[in-house]
Design an enzyme around this catalytic site. Structure first.
Site, PDB file in Angstrom:
ATOM      1  N   HIS A   1       2.650  -7.833   0.068  1.00  8.54           N
ATOM      2  CA  HIS A   1       2.225  -8.640   1.223  1.00  8.54           C
ATOM      3  C   HIS A   1       3.209  -9.657   1.737  1.00  8.54           C
ATOM      4  O   HIS A   1       4.005 -10.193   0.971  1.00  8.54           O
ATOM      5  CB  HIS A   1       0.972  -9.375   0.946  1.00  8.54           C
ATOM      6  CG  HIS A   1      -0.198  -8.759   0.753  1.00  8.54           C
ATOM      7  ND1 HIS A   1      -0.815  -8.089   1.916  1.00  8.54           N
ATOM      8  CD2 HIS A   1      -0.778  -8.106  -0.144  1.00  8.54           C
ATOM      9  CE1 HIS A   1      -1.955  -7.349   1.581  1.00  8.54           C
ATOM     10  NE2 HIS A   1      -1.903  -7.395   0.347  1.00  8.54           N
TER      11      HIS A   1
ATOM     12  N   ASP B   1       0.863  -1.320   0.059  1.00  9.97           N
ATOM     13  CA  ASP B   1       0.065  -0.088   0.123  1.00  9.97           C
ATOM     14  C   ASP B   1       0.799   1.204   0.043  1.00  9.97           C
ATOM     15  O   ASP B   1       0.213   2.473   0.120  1.00  9.97           O
ATOM     16  CB  ASP B   1      -0.943  -0.006   1.288  1.00  9.97           C
ATOM     17  CG  ASP B   1      -2.166  -0.505   0.744  1.00  9.97           C
ATOM     18  OD1 ASP B   1      -2.342  -0.867  -0.257  1.00  9.97           O
ATOM     19  OD2 ASP B   1      -3.037  -0.920   1.848  1.00  9.97           O
TER      20      ASP B   1
ATOM     21  N   LYS C   1       3.794   1.159  -4.806  1.00  5.33           N
ATOM     22  CA  LYS C   1       4.426   0.545  -6.059  1.00  5.33           C
ATOM     23  C   LYS C   1       3.689   0.487  -7.338  1.00  5.33           C
ATOM     24  O   LYS C   1       4.332   0.925  -8.326  1.00  5.33           O
ATOM     25  CB  LYS C   1       4.838  -1.009  -5.366  1.00  5.33           C
ATOM     26  CG  LYS C   1       5.620  -0.785  -4.118  1.00  5.33           C
ATOM     27  CD  LYS C   1       6.137  -1.952  -3.843  1.00  5.33           C
ATOM     28  CE  LYS C   1       5.042  -2.870  -3.232  1.00  5.33           C
ATOM     29  NZ  LYS C   1       4.380  -2.541  -2.081  1.00  5.33           N
ATOM     30  N   THR C   2       2.510  -0.119  -7.120  1.00  9.41           N
ATOM     31  CA  THR C   2       1.820  -0.342  -8.437  1.00  9.41           C
ATOM     32  C   THR C   2       1.282   0.864  -8.994  1.00  9.41           C
ATOM     33  O   THR C   2       1.358   1.112 -10.319  1.00  9.41           O
ATOM     34  CB  THR C   2       0.621  -0.913  -8.207  1.00  9.41           C
ATOM     35  OG1 THR C   2       1.060  -2.394  -7.545  1.00  9.41           O
ATOM     36  CG2 THR C   2      -0.292  -1.614  -9.400  1.00  9.41           C
TER      37      THR C   2
HETATM   38  P1  GDP Z   1       1.221  -1.196  -3.584  1.00  6.99           P
HETATM   39  O1  GDP Z   1       0.412  -2.052  -2.688  1.00  6.99           O
HETATM   40  O2  GDP Z   1       2.552  -0.472  -2.891  1.00  6.99           O
HETATM   41  O3  GDP Z   1       1.480  -1.374  -4.877  1.00  6.99           O
HETATM   42  O4  GDP Z   1       0.527   0.335  -3.327  1.00  6.99           O
HETATM   43  P2  GDP Z   1      -0.705   0.681  -4.339  1.00  6.99           P
HETATM   44  O5  GDP Z   1      -0.251   1.244  -5.724  1.00  6.99           O
HETATM   45  O6  GDP Z   1      -1.700  -0.211  -4.654  1.00  6.99           O
HETATM   46  O7  GDP Z   1      -1.424   1.843  -3.671  1.00  6.99           O
HETATM   47  C1  GDP Z   1      -2.075   1.815  -2.355  1.00  6.99           C
HETATM   48  C2  GDP Z   1      -3.027   2.807  -2.110  1.00  6.99           C
HETATM   49  O8  GDP Z   1      -2.333   4.045  -1.865  1.00  6.99           O
HETATM   50  C3  GDP Z   1      -4.154   3.097  -3.088  1.00  6.99           C
HETATM   51  O9  GDP Z   1      -5.318   3.344  -2.653  1.00  6.99           O
HETATM   52  C4  GDP Z   1      -3.237   4.169  -4.005  1.00  6.99           C
HETATM   53  O10 GDP Z   1      -4.379   5.074  -4.620  1.00  6.99           O
HETATM   54  C5  GDP Z   1      -3.034   5.154  -2.788  1.00  6.99           C
HETATM   55  N1  GDP Z   1      -1.601   6.097  -3.419  1.00  6.99           N
HETATM   56  C6  GDP Z   1      -0.682   5.642  -4.302  1.00  6.99           C
HETATM   57  N2  GDP Z   1       0.230   6.558  -4.177  1.00  6.99           N
HETATM   58  C7  GDP Z   1      -0.560   7.658  -3.739  1.00  6.99           C
HETATM   59  C8  GDP Z   1      -0.074   9.138  -3.575  1.00  6.99           C
HETATM   60  O11 GDP Z   1       0.788   9.515  -4.156  1.00  6.99           O
HETATM   61  N3  GDP Z   1      -0.891   9.864  -2.834  1.00  6.99           N
HETATM   62  C9  GDP Z   1      -1.921   9.363  -2.096  1.00  6.99           C
HETATM   63  N4  GDP Z   1      -2.716  10.346  -1.396  1.00  6.99           N
HETATM   64  N5  GDP Z   1      -2.183   8.059  -2.123  1.00  6.99           N
HETATM   65  C10 GDP Z   1      -1.580   7.171  -3.119  1.00  6.99           C
HETATM   66 MG    MG Z   2       0.891  -3.313  -5.773  1.00  7.68          MG
END
Ligand code: GDP
Ligand code: MG
Length: 304
Positions: A84, A21, A24-25
């Site tokens: 995860h 979260d 990354k994606t």
């Molecule tokens: P991952 O698990 O690392 O791949 O994270 P995700 O890319 O799925 O992002 C997790 C959550 O963080 C999602 O709800 C995104 O919309 C949110 N998110 C990602 N980048 C940002 C950002 O720059 N600002 C904010 N406020 N939220 C973000």
């Molecule tokens: Mg991801």
């Protein structure tokens, strides 16, 4: 038939690592989006990269996703690793091919268990080229960003990386993804069905008209406040502006504390706003919140 891959520049295997979260994606999708505007990538939407919910539902392995893109200098294969704890096996498979990693850390959390775990694994696998992306800069104050940067430099050093010199980029992957930098090109004018002004049809629109444009194939979600409609090729995109600014004093409702280069304010112009980074010019090292004029460069956070 398939087109053949032409090897015109060095190829590098890289990828995003970091706690679940932390973005990354989103960052992976944003990179393809931004580079697609320059013709260096095919834009991959978030859902195309992160198929985890679907895979989980179907009870199959959560795999690392791969995307390709290129910059002026290099061609990249980018692996987006699942964050995860349970998917650590896949994270290792993904990272094993990497020559460099982008460690994503959300400024809202700072380092978390998998931030450290992924750093450790990356080091053990033999990847020693790391770039840190401090994400979610839109959601915290400047002080927090500075603390997270300090903390990350310490963690990097702790795990045997060059903490002092590792490039740390601060930005917002989500804003970079949502703001349509290539807006000028994605909305093709051949699909404009009609123009209206105050509910009356218009034959022709002119700059400055308060008009409504009926666009085919453009969904409400495709547009964002601040976007500009223009004839293709008539506007250039820029990632920074040089400005003379008046800094409000505390008693005028301004900041209480001084600021230096790298300060990240929200920047407003016409109808849009976005996170920006500033660079002081003319040899100035610090700006005090007193009634005065200053010269500053505002940078788009994602592109600096
Ligand atoms: P991952 O698990 O690392 O791949 O994270 P995700 O890319 O799925 O992002 C997790 C959550 O963080 C999602 O709800 C995104 O919309 C949110 N998110 C990602 N980048 C940002 C950002 O720059 N600002 C904010 N406020 N939220 C973000
Ligand atoms: Mg991801």
């Amino acid at each position: 038939s398939k087109t053949s891959f032409k090897r015109t520049k060095p190829h590098l295997n890289i990828g995003t690592i970091g706690h679940v979260d932390h973005g990354k994606t989103t960052l992976t999708a944003a990179i393809t989006k931004v580079l697609s505007a320059a013709g260096g990538a095919k834009f991959h939407k978030y859902d195309e990269i992160d198929k985890a919910p679907e895979e989980r539902k179907r009870g199959i392995t959560i795999n690392a996703a791969h995307v390709e893109y290129e910059t002026e200098k290099r061609h990249y294969a980018h692996t987006d690793c699942p964050g995860h704890a349970d998917y650590i096996k896949n994270m290792i498979t993904g990272a094993a091919q990497m020559e460099g990693a982008i460690l994503v850390v959300a400024a809202t959390d700072g380092q978390m268990p998998q931030t450290r775990e992924h750093l450790l694994l990356t080091k053990q696998i033999g990847v020693d080229k790391i770039v840190v992306f401090i994400n979610k800069a839109d959601a915290v104050d400047q002080e927090v960003l500075e603390l997270v940067e300090l903390e990350m430099r310490e963690v990097l050093t702790e795990f045997g990386f060059d903490g002092d010199n590792t490039p740390i980029i601060i930005g917002s992957a989500l804003q970079a993804l949502e703001i349509r930098h290539e807006g000028v090109t994605i909305i093709n004018y051949v699909i404009l069905k009609g123009l209206e002004m105050f509910h009356k049809m218009l034959d022709e629109g002119q700059a400055g008209d308060q008009l409504g444009a009926l666009l085919r194939n453009v969904k409400r979600d495709d547009t964002r406040r601040g976007m500009v409609m223009c004839k293709p090729g008539t506007l250039d995109l820029h990632n920074h502006v040089e400005a003379q600014v008046y800094i409000l004093a505390k008693d005028e409702g301004g900041r209480h504390k001084p600021f230096t280069s790298n300060f990240s304010p929200q920047m407003y112009s016409y109808t849009w706003d976005m996170a920006a980074k500033i660079e002081l010019i003319g040899g100035k090292e610090m700006v005090m919140p007193v009634r005065c004029l200053n010269y500053i460069i505002f940078y788009n956070l994602f592109f600096d």
